[in-house]
Write an enzyme that holds these catalytic residues in place. Structure first.
Site, PDB file in Angstrom:
ATOM      1  N   HIS A   1       0.839  -1.207   0.000  1.00  0.00           N
ATOM      2  CA  HIS A   1       0.000   0.000   0.000  1.00  0.00           C
ATOM      3  C   HIS A   1       0.870   1.252   0.000  1.00  0.00           C
ATOM      4  O   HIS A   1       0.641   2.184  -0.788  1.00  0.00           O
ATOM      5  CB  HIS A   1      -0.911  -0.022   1.224  1.00  0.00           C
ATOM      6  CG  HIS A   1      -1.729   1.208   1.417  1.00  0.00           C
ATOM      7  ND1 HIS A   1      -3.077   1.274   1.131  1.00  0.00           N
ATOM      8  CD2 HIS A   1      -1.396   2.438   1.898  1.00  0.00           C
ATOM      9  CE1 HIS A   1      -3.534   2.480   1.417  1.00  0.00           C
ATOM     10  NE2 HIS A   1      -2.528   3.213   1.886  1.00  0.00           N
ATOM     11  N   GLU A   2       1.871   1.279   0.874  1.00  0.00           N
ATOM     12  CA  GLU A   2       2.732   2.457   0.949  1.00  0.00           C
ATOM     13  C   GLU A   2       3.606   2.595  -0.292  1.00  0.00           C
ATOM     14  O   GLU A   2       3.852   3.706  -0.766  1.00  0.00           O
ATOM     15  CB  GLU A   2       3.583   2.402   2.216  1.00  0.00           C
ATOM     16  CG  GLU A   2       2.788   2.371   3.510  1.00  0.00           C
ATOM     17  CD  GLU A   2       1.764   3.492   3.624  1.00  0.00           C
ATOM     18  OE1 GLU A   2       1.964   4.565   3.010  1.00  0.00           O
ATOM     19  OE2 GLU A   2       0.751   3.293   4.322  1.00  0.00           O
TER      20      GLU A   2
ATOM     21  N   HIS B   1       1.693   4.351  -2.955  1.00  0.00           N
ATOM     22  CA  HIS B   1       1.622   5.804  -2.803  1.00  0.00           C
ATOM     23  C   HIS B   1       2.784   6.461  -3.557  1.00  0.00           C
ATOM     24  O   HIS B   1       2.641   7.548  -4.123  1.00  0.00           O
ATOM     25  CB  HIS B   1       1.680   6.197  -1.325  1.00  0.00           C
ATOM     26  CG  HIS B   1       0.352   6.195  -0.644  1.00  0.00           C
ATOM     27  ND1 HIS B   1      -0.741   6.901  -1.103  1.00  0.00           N
ATOM     28  CD2 HIS B   1      -0.068   5.571   0.495  1.00  0.00           C
ATOM     29  CE1 HIS B   1      -1.765   6.718  -0.297  1.00  0.00           C
ATOM     30  NE2 HIS B   1      -1.382   5.917   0.684  1.00  0.00           N
TER      31      HIS B   1
ATOM     32  N   TYR C   1      -3.923  15.060  -2.275  1.00  0.00           N
ATOM     33  CA  TYR C   1      -4.396  14.313  -1.123  1.00  0.00           C
ATOM     34  C   TYR C   1      -5.489  15.070  -0.380  1.00  0.00           C
ATOM     35  O   TYR C   1      -5.326  15.508   0.759  1.00  0.00           O
ATOM     36  CB  TYR C   1      -3.228  14.002  -0.193  1.00  0.00           C
ATOM     37  CG  TYR C   1      -3.482  12.797   0.669  1.00  0.00           C
ATOM     38  CD1 TYR C   1      -3.635  11.534   0.109  1.00  0.00           C
ATOM     39  CD2 TYR C   1      -3.560  12.917   2.047  1.00  0.00           C
ATOM     40  CE1 TYR C   1      -3.859  10.426   0.890  1.00  0.00           C
ATOM     41  CE2 TYR C   1      -3.788  11.815   2.852  1.00  0.00           C
ATOM     42  CZ  TYR C   1      -3.947  10.567   2.270  1.00  0.00           C
ATOM     43  OH  TYR C   1      -4.167   9.470   3.055  1.00  0.00           O
TER      44      TYR C   1
ATOM     45  N   GLU D   1      -5.752   6.951  -2.043  1.00  0.00           N
ATOM     46  CA  GLU D   1      -5.815   5.844  -1.100  1.00  0.00           C
ATOM     47  C   GLU D   1      -6.279   4.560  -1.781  1.00  0.00           C
ATOM     48  O   GLU D   1      -5.760   3.467  -1.510  1.00  0.00           O
ATOM     49  CB  GLU D   1      -6.765   6.193   0.048  1.00  0.00           C
ATOM     50  CG  GLU D   1      -6.148   7.055   1.129  1.00  0.00           C
ATOM     51  CD  GLU D   1      -5.011   6.339   1.827  1.00  0.00           C
ATOM     52  OE1 GLU D   1      -5.164   5.166   2.204  1.00  0.00           O
ATOM     53  OE2 GLU D   1      -3.959   6.957   1.993  1.00  0.00           O
TER      54      GLU D   1
ATOM     55  N   ASP E   1      -9.784  14.215   8.133  1.00  0.00           N
ATOM     56  CA  ASP E   1      -9.123  13.191   7.330  1.00  0.00           C
ATOM     57  C   ASP E   1      -8.945  13.669   5.885  1.00  0.00           C
ATOM     58  O   ASP E   1      -9.152  12.926   4.928  1.00  0.00           O
ATOM     59  CB  ASP E   1      -9.923  11.889   7.372  1.00  0.00           C
ATOM     60  CG  ASP E   1      -9.207  10.725   6.702  1.00  0.00           C
ATOM     61  OD1 ASP E   1      -7.964  10.747   6.631  1.00  0.00           O
ATOM     62  OD2 ASP E   1      -9.909   9.810   6.229  1.00  0.00           O
TER      63      ASP E   1
ATOM     64  N   HIS F   1      -9.825   8.311   3.682  1.00  0.00           N
ATOM     65  CA  HIS F   1      -9.824   6.898   4.045  1.00  0.00           C
ATOM     66  C   HIS F   1     -11.241   6.328   4.130  1.00  0.00           C
ATOM     67  O   HIS F   1     -11.423   5.124   4.035  1.00  0.00           O
ATOM     68  CB  HIS F   1      -9.122   6.692   5.386  1.00  0.00           C
ATOM     69  CG  HIS F   1      -7.652   6.974   5.350  1.00  0.00           C
ATOM     70  ND1 HIS F   1      -7.124   8.211   5.634  1.00  0.00           N
ATOM     71  CD2 HIS F   1      -6.599   6.180   5.039  1.00  0.00           C
ATOM     72  CE1 HIS F   1      -5.808   8.161   5.523  1.00  0.00           C
ATOM     73  NE2 HIS F   1      -5.462   6.951   5.162  1.00  0.00           N
TER      74      HIS F   1
END
Length: 460
Positions: free
Chosen positions: A165-166, A169, A180, A189, A262, A267
């Site tokens: 996942h990271e 990014h 973002y 995301e 957020d 998310h």
């Protein structure tokens, strides 16, 4: 520059607010109150030549290296294992190594992309970051993973999809560069979840029908009533637990969360495009990375998807990626209709997004005589888990923090704060003193603002 955390802040907040367990609450607070050094770091992307990010030239065997921060905050820390080297015996190091290897392999072998930047940039990962750190993030130059708190979260290196996942990014940073916030941030995301799921399924040799479609499976310890952190097949069903609460993700535009927290609910609302991908992948059958994944990758790297792309723009790009295959276009278009992003249309047609799709609302900064106010409020949102925490301190009451809070407020000029754009998976703070309100991304916190946030939020 991007910076991304795996656990959404709304989940960390629930842990920090766990009144039934003081030690657990402290672990949540420790993670939320990210080290001052991380807050103040000003990381810059690789050098640009004629607008193109340049790779850092290293030997082939250094295509990726896993470091350890030894439970400190210095990055990248000490190198432990580089590409091609044998196992280290440190579980976190070897799990991170496997995750980087699998992520790099997916993009190279399936999509023909060399590393995250497409130019072979070496991947740097750091494990054992801080103590009881409930998060993982991409800071614009490297991957960083915590060990978890040992009460709610296990090692963040344990589920391969966390690291993947990271890593994604970073891919998004060097392709569409999705901003973002609001819908672009939720897409950002979702891209990470989509390709992380592909990495996990490819490692396991699973078809779309066989996969569990969970992100963060095994991240929670057995005492927590959770299957994972997110469910791409059924957003909002991944967990329901007395301490961490209920999974708040949504899977349809009718439930889109319009919020300033957020970074505009990135998310929460990422569940909508996540579910669209699941629908496409399972209906096409076979391996998710071969057909559905190719469509999503082609859309992400197309000229039709830029930093401000919303759900509808990305949906149209995936339909366009299906080319002249009318049946494929219909499968893709129908999935986006089912999650409420596109209006029903002729087979393979494109349509607009329904009204009501929200974007993050701005909160203006205001100056004023902050020291004269009696209540100081701080809200923190964002982070990998997307959770939100809020607290307030009176500057005139008997709270032992009151005097220092009053002193800080007297010298902080909220009107002078000029925040930069938010970064993926890093926290955003909102400071309110009377009518003066300012939102500050984690990377822009001054020492005084950092201290104020720590004081107000550290004793919920």
């Amino acid at each position: 520059m991007s910076s991304c955390h795996f656990v959404p802040p709304y989940l960390l907040d629930a842990i920090a607010s766990a009144h039934v367990d003081a030690d657990l609450a402290r672990c949540g607070h420790a993670t939320l109150a990210v080290d001052e050094g991380l807050r103040s770091r000003r990381l810059t992307p690789p050098p640009m030549v004629e607008g193109v990010p340049q790779r850092v030239t290293l030997a082939e065997e250094d295509a990726w290296t896993v470091h350890t921060a030894a439970n400190g905050s210095e990055l990248p820390g000490s190198p432990v294992r580089s590409a091609g080297e044998p196992v280290s015996g440190d579980a976190a190091v070897d799990e991170a190594y496997a995750g980087v290897e699998a992520s790099v392999a997916l993009f190279a072998e399936v999509f023909g992309r060399t590393s995250y930047d497409g130019r072979g940039a070496p991947v740097i990962a750091t494990v054992h970051y801080e103590r009881n750190y409930d998060n993982a993030f991409w800071d614009g130059r490297q991957l960083v993973l915590g060990d978890g708190d040992g009460r709610v979260f296990d090692r963040f290196t344990k589920p391969v999809e966390v690291l993947a996942h990271e890593f994604v990014h970073a891919v998004t940073q060097y392709t569409a560069g999705l901003a973002y916030r609001g819908e672009p941030g939720a897409l950002n995301e979702s891209m990470s979840d989509v390709f992380a799921a592909c990495v996990k399924q490819r490692l396991r040799g699973q078809t779309a029908a066989e996969a569990d479609w969970l992100i963060g499976e095994g991240l929670f310890l057995p005492v927590v009533a959770a299957r994972g952190l997110r469910s791409m097949a059924a957003p909002g069903t991944a967990y329901e637990d007395p301490v961490i609460g209920r999974d708040p993700q949504v899977g349809h535009m009718a439930s889109y969360v319009d919020t300033t927290e957020d970074n505009g609910g990135v998310h929460l609302n990422s569940g909508i495009p996540n579910r669209a991908f699941h629908l496409v992948a399972t209906r096409l059958g076979g391996y998710s990375w071969e057909r559905a994944g190719r469509l999503w990758f082609d859309a992400l790297t197309s000229s039709a998807v830029g930093p401000d792309a919303g759900f509808a723009e990305f949906a149209r790009a995936t339909v366009a990626a299906a080319g002249d295959d009318r049946g494929l276009r219909d499968v893709v278009g129908r999935a986006w209709v089912e999650v409420g992003v596109l209006e029903p249309a002729a087979a393979g047609g494109a349509a607009g997004a329904p009204a009501g799709a929200g974007a993050e609302g701005g909160v203006g900064a205001a100056g004023g005589e902050a020291g004269a106010e009696e209540v100081v409020e701080v809200t923190r949102s964002g982070g990998f888990a997307g959770r939100t925490v809020h607290a307030a301190v009176s500057t005139t009451g008997e709270d032992p923090r009151a005097a220092e809070v009053r002193a800080l407020v007297s010298r902080i000029d909220l009107g002078a704060v000029r925040p930069s754009p938010p970064q993926p998976d890093r926290y955003v703070y909102s400071f309110a003193v009377g009518h003066a309100v300012v939102r500050v991304p984690e990377q822009d916190l001054t020492p005084d603002l950092s201290r104020l946030a720590a004081l107000v939020l550290d004793d919920l």
